[in-house]
Design a protein around this motif. Structure first.
Motif, PDB file in Angstrom:
ATOM      1  N   HIS A 131       7.782   1.782  -3.657  1.00 19.30           N
ATOM      2  CA  HIS A 131       8.979   1.216  -2.472  1.00 19.30           C
ATOM      3  C   HIS A 131       8.718   0.058  -1.863  1.00 19.30           C
ATOM      4  CE1 HIS A 131      10.251   4.428  -5.085  1.00 19.30           C
ATOM      5  NE2 HIS A 131      11.537   4.090  -4.111  1.00 19.30           N
ATOM      6  N   ALA A 132       7.001  -0.094  -1.406  1.00 16.42           N
ATOM      7  CA  ALA A 132       6.912  -1.348   0.062  1.00 16.42           C
ATOM      8  C   ALA A 132       7.563  -2.392  -0.862  1.00 16.42           C
ATOM      9  CB  ALA A 132       5.243  -0.791   0.077  1.00 16.42           C
ATOM     10  N   ASP A 138       3.087  -6.564   2.203  1.00 18.47           N
ATOM     11  CA  ASP A 138       2.224  -6.343   4.255  1.00 18.47           C
ATOM     12  C   ASP A 138       3.208  -4.614   4.711  1.00 18.47           C
ATOM     13  OD1 ASP A 138       0.889  -9.084   4.204  1.00 18.47           O
ATOM     14  OD2 ASP A 138       3.411  -9.878   4.810  1.00 18.47           O
ATOM     15  N   GLU A 139       3.125  -4.399   3.814  1.00 22.89           N
ATOM     16  CA  GLU A 139       3.921  -2.471   4.167  1.00 22.89           C
ATOM     17  C   GLU A 139       3.090  -1.897   3.666  1.00 22.89           C
ATOM     18  OE1 GLU A 139       8.615  -3.626   4.463  1.00 22.89           O
ATOM     19  OE2 GLU A 139       8.050  -2.354   3.032  1.00 22.89           O
ATOM     20  N   VAL A 140       3.085  -0.192   4.772  1.00 29.86           N
ATOM     21  CA  VAL A 140       2.345   0.782   3.918  1.00 29.86           C
ATOM     22  C   VAL A 140       3.564   1.557   4.635  1.00 29.86           C
ATOM     23  CG1 VAL A 140       0.353   2.589   4.648  1.00 29.86           C
ATOM     24  CG2 VAL A 140       0.085   0.252   5.478  1.00 29.86           C
ATOM     25  N   VAL A 141       3.511   2.278   2.615  1.00 30.91           N
ATOM     26  CA  VAL A 141       5.053   3.363   3.044  1.00 30.91           C
ATOM     27  C   VAL A 141       3.881   4.501   1.895  1.00 30.91           C
ATOM     28  CG1 VAL A 141       6.441   3.744   0.710  1.00 30.91           C
ATOM     29  CG2 VAL A 141       6.218   1.485   2.253  1.00 30.91           C
ATOM     30  N   VAL A 185       0.706  -0.914   0.487  1.00 31.56           N
ATOM     31  CA  VAL A 185      -0.085   0.593   0.030  1.00 31.56           C
ATOM     32  C   VAL A 185       0.584   1.242  -0.460  1.00 31.56           C
ATOM     33  CG1 VAL A 185      -1.328   1.135   1.610  1.00 31.56           C
ATOM     34  CG2 VAL A 185      -1.463  -1.290   0.668  1.00 31.56           C
ATOM     35  N   GLY A 186       0.514   1.877  -1.097  1.00 29.48           N
ATOM     36  CA  GLY A 186       1.388   3.586  -1.548  1.00 29.48           C
ATOM     37  C   GLY A 186       0.932   4.667  -0.540  1.00 29.48           C
ATOM     38  N   ARG A 245      12.691   5.003   4.785  1.00 28.56           N
ATOM     39  CA  ARG A 245      12.854   3.516   3.941  1.00 28.56           C
ATOM     40  C   ARG A 245      13.816   4.100   2.558  1.00 28.56           C
ATOM     41  NH1 ARG A 245       9.749  -0.626   2.022  1.00 28.56           N
ATOM     42  NH2 ARG A 245      10.419  -1.178   4.231  1.00 28.56           N
ATOM     43  N   GLU A 246      13.445   4.993   1.920  1.00 25.09           N
ATOM     44  CA  GLU A 246      14.823   5.548   1.045  1.00 25.09           C
ATOM     45  C   GLU A 246      13.776   6.760   0.142  1.00 25.09           C
ATOM     46  OE1 GLU A 246      15.115   3.517  -2.705  1.00 25.09           O
ATOM     47  OE2 GLU A 246      14.168   2.106  -2.328  1.00 25.09           O
ATOM     48  N   GLY A 247      15.285   7.973   0.781  1.00 29.16           N
ATOM     49  CA  GLY A 247      14.880   9.020  -0.645  1.00 29.16           C
ATOM     50  C   GLY A 247      13.160   9.735   0.377  1.00 29.16           C
TER      51      GLY A 247
END
Length: 243
Positions: A194-195, A198-201, A157-158, A218-220
């Protein structure tokens, strides 16, 4: 002169039923157009808005769908059942937190949480809480047993916020389509890429909304959201207009 009040009341009642029945399948912007233009097909009536955009994509779905497709008609029916179950679970949470499903394409969906200057922080918190709850709901889909075998799927998820343009385009005699464009949509899709499963970014501009999250860089410009320091409450159900 004829009294238009009965007709107006009927249109509003139909609009309320429309929103209730189609709320998880039709963008609220389209429902609004149908309510406000009951006797015509509004095309290219563009509306600009600010919103938090949530973009979710299922990882591992392609392998499962290809395997079930090889199983024939029953495999296709089973795939449809699994997909409908996933969509119902996710769209239910989106509606609960005051969002609207804007686009749904197989194993991915886009939702919008519109805001103004007064509601910006609260809508951002609800959008992020919705994403976290959606990930929690993925537990029932992580290991899917099918006639073609057992498959593991996960969701990425973004989220991002900013201006959007929404409209309806097409030929009424052929097909109409809901169109959503804008930098918020592009950044939400980039955050999702970039996720991991199972992640939320979230995009870093979203952090400026001050929604009180536990985050890890995470990055940038991308940040992984662990949780909210204080859980966001669901949105209050909308009350249909009456005459």
């Amino acid at each position: 002169m004829a009294d238009d009040r009965p007709r107006v009341g009927r249109v509003r009642r139909e609009g309320a039923r429309l929103g209730s029945a189609w709320g998880s399948h039709v963008p609220d912007y389209v429902i609004h157009l149908l309510r406000s233009h009951p006797d015509e097909t509004p095309i290219a009536n563009a509306e600009r808005t600010d919103a938090v955009v949530l973009f979710a994509d299922v990882v591992g779905f392609t392998a499962m769908s290809e395997a079930l497709a090889r199983s024939g008609r029953y495999g296709t029916e089973e795939l449809t059942w699994i997909l409908n179950g996933w969509f119902d679970a996710m769209s239910g949470r989106i509606l609960r937190y005051g969002g609207s499903v804007a686009e749904f394409a197989g194993d991915a969906l886009t939702a919008v949480f519109r805001y103004d200057a007064r509601t910006r922080r609260s809508r951002t918190r609800r959008a992020v809480q919705c994403a976290l709850d959606m990930q929690a709901a993925m537990a029932r889909f992580q290991s899917v047993s099918t006639r073609a075998g057992r498959f593991r799927v996960a969701m990425k998820v973004g989220l991002a916020a900013g201006p959007l343009l929404q409209t309806v385009m097409g030929d009424p005699a052929v097909r109409l389509g809901y169109v959503l464009v804008g930098p918020a949509l592009e950044r939400a899709a980039a955050a999702q890429r970039h996720a991991r499963g199972d992640e939320v970014v979230v995009d870093d501009e979203l952090l400026g909304h001050g929604f009180g999250a536990e985050v890890v860089e995470r990055e940038g410009r991308w940040w992984l959201v662990r949780s909210l320091r204080r859980r966001a409450s669901p949105a209050r159900p909308a009350t249909p207009a009456t005459v």
